[in-house]
Design an enzyme around this catalytic site. Structure first.
Site, PDB file in Angstrom:
ATOM      1  N   HIS A   1     -21.812 -24.376  -2.081  1.00  0.00           N
ATOM      2  CA  HIS A   1     -20.887 -24.922  -1.019  1.00  0.00           C
ATOM      3  C   HIS A   1     -20.176 -23.818  -0.800  1.00  0.00           C
ATOM      4  O   HIS A   1     -19.540 -23.434   0.315  1.00  0.00           O
ATOM      5  CB  HIS A   1     -19.826 -25.944  -1.768  1.00  0.00           C
TER       6      HIS A   1
ATOM      7  N   HIS B   1     -25.365 -28.766 -11.275  1.00  0.00           N
ATOM      8  CA  HIS B   1     -23.914 -29.099 -10.674  1.00  0.00           C
ATOM      9  C   HIS B   1     -23.269 -27.675 -10.487  1.00  0.00           C
ATOM     10  O   HIS B   1     -22.772 -28.005  -9.329  1.00  0.00           O
ATOM     11  CB  HIS B   1     -23.134 -29.852 -12.054  1.00  0.00           C
ATOM     12  N   GLU B   2     -23.100 -26.964 -11.358  1.00  0.00           N
ATOM     13  CA  GLU B   2     -22.512 -25.828 -10.893  1.00  0.00           C
ATOM     14  C   GLU B   2     -23.126 -24.822  -9.800  1.00  0.00           C
ATOM     15  O   GLU B   2     -22.329 -24.257  -9.075  1.00  0.00           O
ATOM     16  CB  GLU B   2     -22.417 -24.696 -12.281  1.00  0.00           C
TER      17      GLU B   2
HETATM   18 ZN   LIG Z   1     -17.769 -29.631 -10.945  1.00  0.00          ZN
END
Ligand SMILES: [Zn+2]
Length: 687
Positions: free
Chosen positions: A480, A473-474
């Site tokens: 991004h 997730h991180e």
């Molecule tokens: Zn997040």
């Protein structure tokens, strides 16, 4: 003329990466002082009568000065979050009001507003790139939301509110941190039955460090959760649960009580909204977001709740029946839920989290994750050797290189739990991609912070599958930020991305943790060195949606509560908040926690973390991420072609266009909720 910055201060050196190790509390005030003055001087210069309203005369010089200030303050904030000491905390707190005051003043500066408006109305505007036009449009919108159009007493009141809110958020966060650290349980052997060996060893070492016999358990999640999930000793579970859910409330140590802090925060946000001409804070929060109105969000949440409720009720019925028949417990208490659920999971799926954890040895997980990133995006990840001047010896630094060997960005990895480090996991940026007017390109740098259990007994750290998903997730956020190809700093990486779409890349990455093709490269048994057997993975898949109805409702409950606290809280008092918590729970939840549960008092996301009237973003973005991931499912999860398309349509463009347009560019259509429900096993066939 430019002001000289202190030369012997590591916070004022912007040529290289920050020297975290060299930053001392006494550096903070002189550095920030000088940087604020430099930014003020730039502000004066760009707003002077003689300055023409152009990009290069107004936007660029101001970006240069404020970027330095933001970067230095980012270093201080990061240290405050991961290496908290009393001296650092007080230096941070001493500076916080001045930094906040500067940003507030910048956001409200009439001269700057006039220049941006003039630039917007000038003949030159149409000659700017679409990205720069968007930056100007959004800047004008943000001026309005920052109270720049306010006059007289409303204007000064607005500034007061901002300053007070910043201090209150910091207090809220400190109360949670201190209350979490304050409760300690030293226990003997007789209370530790069934607690997993690595958690026990950590607890024993912690007790030894304090010069105590036995085991030390705390409210830090990696210490707390194994007891709640596995500990056979019911009174210990109860004591820890009570302490955990009353943290920072009126039922805990009064010096850490957040009740009044929350009431004041909510009252001030409401007042701010009214000053800006909105009916409530939820409306203000949604202006720059992808969702249009509070009603639309609440409708979305209630719709999701109604779809999830039958599954949640069935989850709960199953658990209760199991506890009664197999565990001889007629009455399940809150501190039994995780423990009984673990027993049920083992009995139904013969799947033990402990067994699974033996395979997720941290170095293998990291190597497998890097392999996914390298395959999908055609990049190389390389560890930076030598002294990296980090804030702790455990921290590592990595470089991302393009296929052509060009540096695209860097990230720090800080994985283990320790005292003085804020709990949870997060990505933050150190600096952003930026092509400056002089033609130099600044590459992005990020920090990735987790709180995984430390390696003990000379063996690598073992992660749960949830931990592995957290790490992915991180990294989704990190990619991004780092794989962006946007040159304008205001919208490069995650900057300028709508809050409720910002979790798309992070949540999308979690899906890879459920692909066999990926998972077998993430695993290596701590003792045997074998990868995970397929049969065990199949068991994990079968158990994947275990209690997903209950979990969905829990997220909806928090999201709806957040929305309603900022939309229709009748009175801004601790009692008013508690009444709304109760009412909301009755509407949404199938499982009523004990009356003493005060989870809202440690709900840092909305009181100290920028998610105010925005917690729904997780579910909102999950609709987007599940639907986007469906394309990876359709065309092959490790397909470089889909990876490339995803990079181009979503990661590379950052905040340079609307999230809905990026989504449609990747998916070829509007988002649909179906994939989310299917991934969660909440479809008619699954019932
Ligand atoms: Zn997040």
């Amino acid at each position: 003329m430019t002001l000289a910055l202190p030369t012997d201060n590591p916070l004022c050196d912007f040529n290289a990466l920050p020297d975290y190790a060299a930053v001392k509390p006494e550096h903070i005030e002189p550095a920030l002082d000088a940087l604020i003055r430099a930014a003020e001087q730039a502000l004066e210069q760009v707003t002077a009568e003689a300055t023409p309203p152009t990009w290069s005369a107004v936007v660029e010089p101001l970006e240069r000065a404020t970027e330095h200030l933001g970067r230095a303050w980012g270093v201080v904030g990061h240290l405050n979050a991961v290496a908290d000491t009393p001296a650092l905390r007080s230096a941070y707190n001493a500076m916080l009001p001045r930094v906040t005051e500067f940003w507030t003043r910048l956001g409200q500066n009439e001269g700057l507003l006039r220049q941006y408006q003039a630039l917007h109305d000038s003949a030159g505007f149409s000659g700017l790139s679409a990205t720069r036009q968007r930056i100007i449009d959004h800047a004008l919108r943000d001026f309005r939301l920052s109270g720049a159009l306010l006059e007289g007493p409303a204007r000064s009141r607005y500034a007061e509110i901002q300053e007070r809110l910043a201090a209150l958020s910091q207090t809220f966060s400190e109360h949670v941190l201190d209350a979490t650290a304050a409760h300690v349980e030293y226990v003997g052997e007789e209370e530790t039955a069934s607690i997993p060996a690595d958690a026990l060893q950590t607890a024993r070492e912690a007790a030894e460090r304090d010069g105590k016999p036995g085991y030390k358990f705390t409210l830090h999640y990696p210490s707390y959760m194994p007891v709640l999930q596995h500990g056979e000793h019911r009174p210990l579970r109860e004591r820890l649960y009570r302490a955990y859910v009353t943290r920072a409330s009126e039922l805990g140590d009064p010096q850490y009580d957040n009740s009044a802090v929350m009431a004041e925060i909510l009252a001030l946000r409401d007042e701010e909204a009214r000053l800006l001409g909105y009916a409530n804070y939820a409306e203000v929060s949604l202006v720059p977001k992808m969702a249009d109105t509070p009603e639309q969000v609440m409708h979305f949440l209630r719709d999701l709740a109604s779809r999830a409720r039958p599954f949640a009720q069935s989850d709960l019925d199953t658990l209760r029946a199991f506890a009664k028949d197999k565990l001889g417990m007629a009455q399940l208490e809150a501190w039994d839920i995780a423990w009984a659920s673990e027993k049920l999971r083992q009995s139904h799926y013969a799947l033990s989290e402990q067994e699974v954890r033996q395979y997720f040895t941290l170095p293998t997980v990291i190597a497998g994750l890097f392999r996914v990133i390298e395959t999908l995006f055609g990049v190389k990840l390389r560890k930076v050797k030598g002294d990296i001047h980090a804030w702790h010896a455990d921290v590592e630094l990595y470089e991302i290189e393009s296929a052509g060997g060009q540096s695209m960005g860097l990230f720090y990895l800080d994985l283990y739990v320790r005292d003085g480090k804020r709990s949870g996991a997060w990505m933050d940026h150190v600096r952003s991609r930026w092509l400056r007017c002089d033609g130099t390109l600044q590459t992005p740098v990020a920090t990735l912070t987790c709180n995984f259990p430390s390696p003990v007994g000379g063996k690598p750290a073992l992660l749960s599958h949830d931990d592995v998903q957290t790490l992915f997730h991180e990294f989704g956020h990190g990619l991004h930020h780092m794989l962006t190809q946007v040159d304008d700093i205001a919208v490069s990486g995650i900057s300028g991305v709508e809050w409720d779409a910002v979790e798309l890349p992070s949540q999308l990455m979690e899906n890879f943790c459920w692909e066999w093709e990926v998972l077998r490269f993430l695993t290596r048994h701590v003792d045997s060195g074998e990868p995970m057997p397929r049969a065990l993975f199949d068991k994990m898949l079968a158990a994947k949606n275990f209690q997903s109805g209950m979990q969905t409702l829990r997220q909806v409950e928090f999201s709806l509560l957040d929305m309603r606290l900022h939309h229709d809280l009748p009175t801004f008092t601790p009692a008013g908040i508690e009444a709304l918590v109760e009412e909301n729970r009755r509407e949404v939840a199938v499982l009523q926690p004990p009356a003493f549960n005060r989870f809202v008092c440690s709900f840092s996301h909305i009181f100290a973390g920028g998610y105010a009237a925005g917690y729904y973003s997780y579910k909102w973005a999950e609709v987007l991420s599940a639907d986007a991931y469906e394309r990876f499912e359709e065309e092959g999860p490790l397909s470089p072609a889909v990876g490339k398309s995803y990079h181009q349509a979503i990661l590379s463009v950052g905040g340079s266009r609307d999230a809905i347009d990026s989504f449609k560019a990747f998916r070829g259509r509007e988002p649909r909720i179906d994939a989310l429900l299917r991934h969660g096993g909440m479809t008619a066939q699954a019932a």
